[in-house]
Design an enzyme around this catalytic site. Structure first.
Site, PDB file in Angstrom:
ATOM      1  N   GLU A 163       0.830  -1.208   0.000  1.00 40.36           N
ATOM      2  CA  GLU A 163       0.000   0.000   0.000  1.00 40.36           C
ATOM      3  C   GLU A 163       0.859   1.250   0.000  1.00 40.36           C
ATOM      4  O   GLU A 163       2.093   1.162   0.095  1.00 40.36           O
ATOM      5  CB  GLU A 163      -0.973  -0.011   1.186  1.00 40.36           C
ATOM      6  CG  GLU A 163      -0.323  -0.239   2.509  1.00 40.36           C
ATOM      7  CD  GLU A 163      -1.310  -0.765   3.563  1.00 40.36           C
ATOM      8  OE1 GLU A 163      -1.368  -0.188   4.636  1.00 40.36           O
ATOM      9  OE2 GLU A 163      -2.009  -1.759   3.302  1.00 40.36           O
TER      10      GLU A 163
ATOM     11  N   LYS B 121       2.526   4.757   1.307  1.00 42.93           N
ATOM     12  CA  LYS B 121       2.934   5.305   2.602  1.00 42.93           C
ATOM     13  C   LYS B 121       2.565   6.787   2.580  1.00 42.93           C
ATOM     14  O   LYS B 121       3.237   7.608   1.959  1.00 42.93           O
ATOM     15  CB  LYS B 121       4.430   5.116   2.833  1.00 42.93           C
ATOM     16  CG  LYS B 121       4.853   5.566   4.217  1.00 42.93           C
ATOM     17  CD  LYS B 121       6.255   5.143   4.544  1.00 42.93           C
ATOM     18  CE  LYS B 121       6.615   5.433   5.989  1.00 42.93           C
ATOM     19  NZ  LYS B 121       6.423   6.819   6.417  1.00 42.93           N
TER      20      LYS B 121
ATOM     21  N   ASP C 151       1.975  10.571   3.605  1.00 40.17           N
ATOM     22  CA  ASP C 151       2.880  11.460   4.328  1.00 40.17           C
ATOM     23  C   ASP C 151       2.065  12.442   5.171  1.00 40.17           C
ATOM     24  O   ASP C 151       1.840  13.580   4.781  1.00 40.17           O
ATOM     25  CB  ASP C 151       3.763  12.201   3.310  1.00 40.17           C
ATOM     26  CG  ASP C 151       5.002  12.760   3.965  1.00 40.17           C
ATOM     27  OD1 ASP C 151       5.228  12.467   5.153  1.00 40.17           O
ATOM     28  OD2 ASP C 151       5.743  13.497   3.295  1.00 40.17           O
TER      29      ASP C 151
ATOM     30  N   TYR D 186      -6.905   8.250   5.620  1.00 38.16           N
ATOM     31  CA  TYR D 186      -7.010   6.869   5.155  1.00 38.16           C
ATOM     32  C   TYR D 186      -6.667   5.946   6.313  1.00 38.16           C
ATOM     33  O   TYR D 186      -5.660   6.170   7.005  1.00 38.16           O
ATOM     34  CB  TYR D 186      -6.035   6.580   4.008  1.00 38.16           C
ATOM     35  CG  TYR D 186      -6.562   6.974   2.644  1.00 38.16           C
ATOM     36  CD1 TYR D 186      -7.833   6.597   2.225  1.00 38.16           C
ATOM     37  CD2 TYR D 186      -5.767   7.703   1.769  1.00 38.16           C
ATOM     38  CE1 TYR D 186      -8.311   6.947   0.968  1.00 38.16           C
ATOM     39  CE2 TYR D 186      -6.237   8.056   0.504  1.00 38.16           C
ATOM     40  CZ  TYR D 186      -7.506   7.676   0.113  1.00 38.16           C
ATOM     41  OH  TYR D 186      -7.972   8.020  -1.117  1.00 38.16           O
TER      42      TYR D 186
ATOM     43  N   LYS E  62      11.041   3.477   0.889  1.00 37.60           N
ATOM     44  CA  LYS E  62      10.898   4.922   0.678  1.00 37.60           C
ATOM     45  C   LYS E  62      11.443   5.341  -0.683  1.00 37.60           C
ATOM     46  O   LYS E  62      12.393   4.743  -1.194  1.00 37.60           O
ATOM     47  CB  LYS E  62      11.658   5.678   1.776  1.00 37.60           C
ATOM     48  CG  LYS E  62      11.193   5.320   3.177  1.00 37.60           C
ATOM     49  CD  LYS E  62      10.476   6.458   3.830  1.00 37.60           C
ATOM     50  CE  LYS E  62      11.381   7.300   4.604  1.00 37.60           C
ATOM     51  NZ  LYS E  62      10.944   8.163   5.585  1.00 37.60           N
TER      52      LYS E  62
ATOM     53  N   CYS F 104      17.641  44.670 -17.587  1.00 32.36           N
ATOM     54  CA  CYS F 104      17.846  43.285 -18.025  1.00 32.36           C
ATOM     55  C   CYS F 104      19.349  42.979 -18.043  1.00 32.36           C
ATOM     56  O   CYS F 104      20.122  43.751 -18.615  1.00 32.36           O
ATOM     57  CB  CYS F 104      17.242  43.118 -19.418  1.00 32.36           C
ATOM     58  SG  CYS F 104      17.682  41.557 -20.194  1.00 32.36           S
TER      59      CYS F 104
ATOM     60  N   CYS G  15      20.233  42.475 -22.175  1.00 33.96           N
ATOM     61  CA  CYS G  15      20.201  43.555 -23.178  1.00 33.96           C
ATOM     62  C   CYS G  15      20.158  44.934 -22.514  1.00 33.96           C
ATOM     63  O   CYS G  15      20.129  45.940 -23.202  1.00 33.96           O
ATOM     64  CB  CYS G  15      19.009  43.374 -24.113  1.00 33.96           C
ATOM     65  SG  CYS G  15      17.432  43.729 -23.319  1.00 33.96           S
TER      66      CYS G  15
ATOM     67  N   CYS H 174      11.521  41.953 -19.019  1.00 30.46           N
ATOM     68  CA  CYS H 174      12.477  42.771 -19.763  1.00 30.46           C
ATOM     69  C   CYS H 174      11.697  43.417 -20.889  1.00 30.46           C
ATOM     70  O   CYS H 174      10.911  42.742 -21.576  1.00 30.46           O
ATOM     71  CB  CYS H 174      13.576  41.867 -20.315  1.00 30.46           C
ATOM     72  SG  CYS H 174      14.445  42.603 -21.693  1.00 30.46           S
TER      73      CYS H 174
ATOM     74  N   CYS I  89      16.279  41.634 -27.345  1.00 28.16           N
ATOM     75  CA  CYS I  89      16.996  40.992 -26.246  1.00 28.16           C
ATOM     76  C   CYS I  89      17.408  39.590 -26.699  1.00 28.16           C
ATOM     77  O   CYS I  89      16.550  38.766 -27.033  1.00 28.16           O
ATOM     78  CB  CYS I  89      16.081  40.911 -25.020  1.00 28.16           C
ATOM     79  SG  CYS I  89      16.862  40.047 -23.643  1.00 28.16           S
TER      80      CYS I  89
END
Ligand code: IVH
Length: 684
Positions: free
Chosen positions: A113, A115, A117, A223, A315, A409, A412, A427, A433
């Site tokens: 099943e 795991k 978290d 669950y 895991k 920027c 450019c 920009c 550019c």
């Protein structure tokens, strides 16, 4: 006995205790799970070599999580243990070998099943009524969180059915779905409340609220995965999978994502299938759990200190790690969007070395207050760009400076502009550019756009820097520059042997062939390749289907565009603005003049009508079609393929090992098709 080892052992004890406290009691971890695991394994290795050092209060001898005195204590009738971890397949094989040897059998049947978290909870039902709920605490004594647990909709207050036992303590995981976590953080931001680093912390923080009214406002899920004490003894079935079925019949939520696997090969197959589906799940998992299925065998295997011998958690490789920010730079995207990126001390996350992580935008940096020199938690999920979740304030060096967004920027030097109400700064250099130019060409050549094989970032960079290419149309003129290309793209300059130069010429010819071969794209891909802001793949396909020619799109008014499925004012305005620029119209016409001929797919009316405008969800592995293929073909017929099942879903296409989406579809009564039915409807 080495004095250093004693010091290290003591250090590990202190360090792990401190991290346990941060993780369990403050729901605010200081290091990633993988780093914790590493420290913990080092401690176990030392204890294995020096069993006489192990004291009853060693981290290895107790279940972490102290009892918070504000909640009244609950003594668990049956201790709530934790699971041993396997991080590599050989550890799973060793676990299976141990089980087989102890049980003296050739093949073991496992219940596999997810795991989850979140955090472990024990819920006591007496004569079917929920009477008490407790956290795991230190495994022997937990905290009474009954009032808070009662606010979780997924948890029944009263069990259903005819097989209600006199007493049963249901165990399972309370967690928060990713969507609910993001919504919660958005709300917290508005009220300047505590932001949570991840759904697990959010679930823990939400459950351990003194005021149940606050828990009630948080969307928590649950669950069940097992039981503690139960009366009468005859109520329990023979095996774990039968128990879960029985719990489901009582009205308890049980994940449908589980299977029985006989032998280690099948067990690992489940692991790999879950790893693939993991990013599509609506909640975080950190691995899978294998449990010897038959209770009789579980009992023969028994327990060691704080974990059962009959189960193991396999895991996933860690997807979070801590590292240090070396610098923060800004990158310029295709539409001029400025993205701050942190350069990091390299760190392995989920099996990949990460050196950069996105900080998304200015607001994010301000919100997370990330500075050069900070120790940060980096997350990498699936294929997405690694991101920085948070910094660890305790580890911030003195004299760090708050990050400031540049005003020009970096490529450019045009001014950077941020419109009111927009999160993204841009920009203003447009195609002047070079950064935007390169990105635009990369997007044009992309696999899902014009699909020019071999035209990657490095080559585009060289072509633009050498001024051989400045717009996508220049790509189609490269045939005349073969010798210039050989000089420019010479792939191995240190090796001037003739053999290599012939090879390089071949590669350049392949590239030119790929460019030539891209001249008949589907109209949708062509529109997508133009890189119009807000026009993603799906919108581009919708436009193609609606207008059926590029001229149709070019001549469309804002009103015409609003008639297209799913196109709203923002997208329509963006398209109109794009086409109002003479140089963009010119680019399209030049592409057509260079021989690009967008193709319009002919569709049979009945097939098209079946999926046109329908919302479809794919789940599980289809035996023949890849997910990308199925999605592309459905979209070509006008379907919208989405990731989650809701009442608005028209069809769910289910393959093998379909998971929770199928479950949801059944629950909502959404029609389910298999691959054979899909292929029939697709006309193949
Ligand atoms: S069985 C005797 N099954 O993982 C151990 N635990 O280290 C009973 N967890 O805190 C646990 N998903 O909350 C089990 N399908 C699952 C699980 C699961 C998540 C958590 C559990 C516990 C930790 C075990």
């Amino acid at each position: 006995m080495s004095e250093n080892l004693v010091t290290r052992y003591q250090f590990l004890q202190d360090e792990l205790k401190m991290h346990d406290q941060a993780y369990y009691d403050q729901a605010s971890p200081l290091i990633s799970d993988s780093e914790y695991d590493q420290l913990y394994r080092e401690l176990l290795a030392i204890e294995l070599a020096h069993p006489d050092w192990v004291q009853p209060d060693s981290v290895s001898q107790r279940v972490s999580g102290q009892v918070n005195q504000v909640f009244s204590p609950v003594e668990h009738g049956v201790a709530m243990l934790s699971l041993n971890n396997a991080l590599h397949e050989d550890e799973v094989l060793a676990f299976d070998k141990r089980c087989k040897e102890t049980l003296d059998i050739d093949l073991v049947e496992y219940a596999c099943e997810l795991k989850f978290d979140g955090l472990a909870i024990s819920i006591l039902y007496e004569k079917g009524q929920l009477t008490r709920a407790a956290t795991r605490g230190d495994g022997a004594v937990g905290e009474n969180v009954t009032d808070n647990i009662r606010t979780i909709h997924a948890i029944p207050k009263q069990l259903l059915g005819s097989k209600i036992p006199d007493r049963v303590e249901v165990r399972g995981e309370v967690f928060m779905r990713r969507f609910d976590f993001e919504e919660l953080n958005k709300k917290q931001l508005l009220v300047q409340g505590k932001l949570f680093a991840n759904p697990r912390n959010a679930a823990a923080g939400s459950l351990r609220q003194l005021d149940p009214a606050i828990t009630a406002q948080r969307q928590l899920s649950f669950y069940a995965y097992g039981i503690g004490e139960f009366i009468p003894a005859s109520w329990r079935p023979m095996s774990h999978d039968q128990l879960l079925d029985q719990l489901a019949q009582l009205g308890l939520p049980i994940s449908a994502d589980r299977c029985i696997a006989v032998g280690p090969t099948k067990v690992l197959e489940y692991f790999h299938s879950v790893a693939q589906r993991r990013k599509d799940l609506p909640f975080d998992i950190d691995g899978v759990v294998y449990k010897v299925n038959a209770y009789e065998l579980q009992e023969r295997l028994g327990y060691i200190s704080r974990a059962p011998r009959f189960a193991i958690a396999h895991k996933f490789p860690p997807e979070q790690a801590t590292t240090i920010v070396l610098s923060i730079e800004v990158q310029v995207g295709r539409t001029g969007a400025i993205t701050p990126v942190a350069r990091l001390v390299p760190v392995v996350v989920g099996g990949v070395t990460v050196t950069n992580a996105t900080l998304h935008n200015e607001d994010e940096i301000v919100r997370k207050d990330i500075r050069v020199g900070d120790t940060v938690i980096v997350r990498r999920a699936g294929d997405v760009i690694p991101e920085i979740l948070s910094h660890i304030i305790a580890l911030r060096p003195i004299n760090t400076a708050v990050f400031e967004m540049p005003t020009n920027c970096p490529i450019c030097h045009s001014p950077i502009d941020r419109q009111v109400g927009e999160a993204i700064a841009r920009c203003t250099g447009g195609l002047f550019c070079d950064a935007q130019r390169k990105q635009a060409i990369m997007h044009f050549a992309h696999r899902r756009a014009m699909n020019i094989d071999g035209l990657g970032e490095k080559i585009i960079e060289k072509l633009v820097d050498a001024k051989l290419v400045s717009t996508p149309v220049d790509l189609y003129r490269l045939t005349n520059s073969f010798s210039a290309l050989v000089g420019l793209l010479y792939l191995n300059p240190s090796n001037s042997q003739k053999k290599d130069s012939i090879q390089d010429k071949k590669l350049i010819q392949n590239l030119l062939d790929a460019i030539e071969g891209s001249k008949k794209p589907q109209l949708g891909r062509f529109i997508f390749a133009l890189g119009i802001r807000h026009v993603g793949e799906t919108t581009a396909k919708d436009l193609a289907r609606h207008f059926r020619s590029i001229h149709g799109v070019m001549d469309a008014s804002e009103n015409d565009l609003l008639q297209v499925r799913d196109i709203g004012p923002v997208v329509a305005t963006s398209i109109v603005n794009y086409l109002a620029q003479a140089h963009q119209r010119e680019l399209i016409l030049q592409l057509l003049a260079a021989g690009v001929e967008p193709q319009v797919e002919e569709m049979s009316i009945s097939t098209e009508a079946f999926f046109l405008g329908k919302t479809v969800v794919l789940t599980g592995t289809l035996p023949n079609l890849s997910r990308d293929d199925a999605k592309a073909r459905l979209e070509a017929l006008g379907a919208k393929v989405t990731g989650s099942v809701s009442a608005k879903t028209h069809y769910v296409i289910a393959g093998e090992e379909p998971g929770s989406k199928l479950e949801k579809a059944v629950e909502l009564g959404v029609p389910i098709l298999d691959e054979a039915a899909l292929l029939k409807l697709l006309g193949s």
